[in-house]
Design an enzyme around this catalytic site. Structure first.
Site, PDB file in Angstrom:
ATOM      1  N   HIS A   1      23.687  21.948 -45.408  1.00 29.02           N
ATOM      2  CA  HIS A   1      22.822  22.317 -44.520  1.00 29.02           C
ATOM      3  C   HIS A   1      22.858  21.139 -43.244  1.00 29.02           C
ATOM      4  CE1 HIS A   1      20.253  25.007 -47.256  1.00 29.02           C
ATOM      5  NE2 HIS A   1      21.370  25.578 -46.577  1.00 29.02           N
TER       6      HIS A   1
ATOM      7  N   GLY B   1      17.228  20.240 -58.940  1.00 27.02           N
ATOM      8  CA  GLY B   1      16.260  19.976 -57.699  1.00 27.02           C
ATOM      9  C   GLY B   1      16.278  21.104 -56.580  1.00 27.02           C
TER      10      GLY B   1
ATOM     11  N   PRO C   1      11.734  20.787 -62.985  1.00 26.85           N
ATOM     12  CA  PRO C   1      10.828  20.824 -63.773  1.00 26.85           C
ATOM     13  C   PRO C   1      10.014  22.620 -63.841  1.00 26.85           C
ATOM     14  CG  PRO C   1      10.487  18.951 -62.311  1.00 26.85           C
ATOM     15  CD  PRO C   1      11.716  19.897 -61.874  1.00 26.85           C
TER      16      PRO C   1
HETATM   17  P1  OAD Z   1      12.701  22.926 -52.009  1.00 23.98           P
HETATM   18  O1  OAD Z   1      11.521  22.195 -51.367  1.00 23.98           O
HETATM   19  O2  OAD Z   1      12.487  24.494 -51.839  1.00 23.98           O
HETATM   20  O3  OAD Z   1      12.555  22.819 -53.711  1.00 23.98           O
HETATM   21  C1  OAD Z   1      12.574  21.748 -54.425  1.00 23.98           C
HETATM   22  C2  OAD Z   1      12.793  22.108 -55.591  1.00 23.98           C
HETATM   23  O4  OAD Z   1      12.901  20.757 -56.363  1.00 23.98           O
HETATM   24  C3  OAD Z   1      11.590  22.709 -56.318  1.00 23.98           C
HETATM   25  O5  OAD Z   1      12.207  23.831 -57.261  1.00 23.98           O
HETATM   26  C4  OAD Z   1      10.857  21.715 -57.399  1.00 23.98           C
HETATM   27  O6  OAD Z   1      10.562  22.283 -58.551  1.00 23.98           O
HETATM   28  C5  OAD Z   1      12.190  20.742 -57.660  1.00 23.98           C
HETATM   29  N1  OAD Z   1      11.577  19.538 -57.971  1.00 23.98           N
HETATM   30  C6  OAD Z   1      10.570  18.788 -57.524  1.00 23.98           C
HETATM   31  N2  OAD Z   1      10.743  17.365 -57.744  1.00 23.98           N
HETATM   32  C7  OAD Z   1      11.567  17.500 -58.973  1.00 23.98           C
HETATM   33  C8  OAD Z   1      12.374  16.343 -59.505  1.00 23.98           C
HETATM   34  N3  OAD Z   1      11.959  15.092 -59.577  1.00 23.98           N
HETATM   35  N4  OAD Z   1      13.472  16.583 -60.217  1.00 23.98           N
HETATM   36  C9  OAD Z   1      14.064  17.914 -59.964  1.00 23.98           C
HETATM   37  N5  OAD Z   1      13.796  18.606 -59.510  1.00 23.98           N
HETATM   38  C10 OAD Z   1      12.408  18.682 -58.627  1.00 23.98           C
HETATM   39  O7  OAD Z   1      14.050  22.337 -51.561  1.00 23.98           O
HETATM   40  P2  OAD Z   1      15.517  23.226 -51.653  1.00 23.98           P
HETATM   41  O8  OAD Z   1      15.671  24.129 -52.786  1.00 23.98           O
HETATM   42  O9  OAD Z   1      16.220  21.891 -51.340  1.00 23.98           O
HETATM   43  O10 OAD Z   1      17.035  24.595 -45.562  1.00 23.98           O
HETATM   44  O11 OAD Z   1      15.432  23.731 -50.353  1.00 23.98           O
HETATM   45  C11 OAD Z   1      16.363  24.588 -49.743  1.00 23.98           C
HETATM   46  C12 OAD Z   1      16.513  24.546 -48.262  1.00 23.98           C
HETATM   47  O12 OAD Z   1      15.015  25.075 -47.742  1.00 23.98           O
HETATM   48  C13 OAD Z   1      16.343  23.227 -47.711  1.00 23.98           C
HETATM   49  O13 OAD Z   1      17.815  22.961 -47.437  1.00 23.98           O
HETATM   50  C14 OAD Z   1      15.994  23.694 -46.193  1.00 23.98           C
HETATM   51  C15 OAD Z   1      14.850  24.523 -46.707  1.00 23.98           C
HETATM   52  O14 OAD Z   1      14.505  25.566 -45.712  1.00 23.98           O
HETATM   53  C16 OAD Z   1      16.947  24.764 -44.388  1.00 23.98           C
HETATM   54  O15 OAD Z   1      16.419  23.800 -43.514  1.00 23.98           O
HETATM   55  C17 OAD Z   1      18.341  25.553 -43.849  1.00 23.98           C
END
Ligand code: OAD
Length: 259
Positions: A106, A198, A225
């Site tokens: 990204h 994550g 989690p």
């Molecule tokens: P999200 O904010 O959607 O998700 C974060 C994830 O991390 C969730 O599933 C949480 O449960 C998990 N989480 C939170 N704290 C954590 C920890 N300490 N350890 C492990 N997991 C944890 O973020 P992404 O999935 O990265 O894209 O989002 C994907 C994309 O959506 C981003 O790159 C961005 C956004 O739209 C674009 O902008 C194209």
């Protein structure tokens, strides 16, 4: 051992970088998932730049956590390794993971690029400061913005369009060269170990890559989690924060492979 690791915002959460969705996915009451869109930039580029400038600042002040360090350690241990991260921060790199071992699918928040042409530059400044450039004729070319509303936003020295952060926004195409790097890695063979950490795995390509890489019996471990669309396919679910789970998992893998 051939390894694929896929990370999302949750891996940087413990470094103090807010995730996109969930409770901390808001900035000044705006949803981060809605700010990271071409529509938001079209509507209010100044607001979007303010958000990215703050994010740049926060990332610059942050440090890689034990999860980033563990992934870099796993990369050194594996025979073949690729990290595909959706994170636009530089925390994997600052945990000493080599650029060749990592695809930022990204984009990179420290890149500023033109919203129209191919012009781009990289810099760690909190705001989108443009470089001083010479035009083809050797004269300094003005890159001063023309509208008062967007006066803090630099314009492209090549075509005068607004500059934007070098990240992929929701609904935009993935960068071709980075996509090819992922496809080439997957085409060269399946993986013994796939870790998805994550991420909410909202995008079909994330699920597709994880399944393709593990399809010949490889382990598919989810570190999160919370439940996600990946959970149903995982051979192991680790419902813990990445900075706790990943170091333990990687230490176990390293000590097993030294036996
Ligand atoms: P999200 O904010 O959607 O998700 C974060 C994830 O991390 C969730 O599933 C949480 O449960 C998990 N989480 C939170 N704290 C954590 C920890 N300490 N350890 C492990 N997991 C944890 O973020 P992404 O999935 O990265 O894209 O989002 C994907 C994309 O959506 C981003 O790159 C961005 C956004 O739209 C674009 O902008 C194209």
């Amino acid at each position: 051992m051939r390894v694929l690791v896929i990370t999302g915002a949750g891996v940087s959460a413990e470094s103090g970088i807010p995730t996109f969705r969930g409770e901390d996915g808001y900035w000044r009451n705006f949803s981060a998932a809605k700010l990271a869109t071409p529509e938001a930039f079209e509507r209010d580029p100044k607001l979007v730049w303010e958000w990215y400038s703050e994010r740049r600042q926060r990332i610059s002040n942050a440090r890689p956590n034990a999860g980033h360090e563990a992934i870099a350690k796993l990369a050194r241990q594996a025979d073949e390794f690729l990290l595909v991260t959706q994170n636009v921060d530089d925390l994997h790199a600052r945990a000493r993971l080599a650029n060749e071992a990592m695809v930022q699918i990204h984009g990179n928040i420290f890149v500023t690029r033109c919203s129209c042409c191919d012009f781009s530059y990289e810099g760690r400044g909190g705001s989108p400061e443009p470089p001083v450039r010479l035009s083809k004729g050797g004269r300094l070319r003005s890159i001063a913005p023309t509208s008062a509303q967007n006066e803090d936003i630099p314009r492209c020295p090549e075509c005068a369009a607004l500059m934007r952060p070098g990240v992929v926004w929701f609904g935009e195409r993935l960068p071709w060269s980075e996509l090819q790097r992922v496809e080439n890695y997957l085409d060269r063979g399946t993986c013994d170990l796939v870790i998805v950490a994550g991420t909410t795995a909202t995008f079909g390509y994330i699920i597709d890559w994880a399944l393709r890489a593990s399809r010949c019996g490889g382990e598919l471990i989810e570190v999160n989690p919370e439940e996600t669309p990946i959970s149903q396919f995982a051979t192991q679910l680790v419902r813990e924060p990445a900075a706790i789970a990943l170091p333990r998992m990687v230490d176990a893998i390293v000590s097993f492979s030294h036996r």
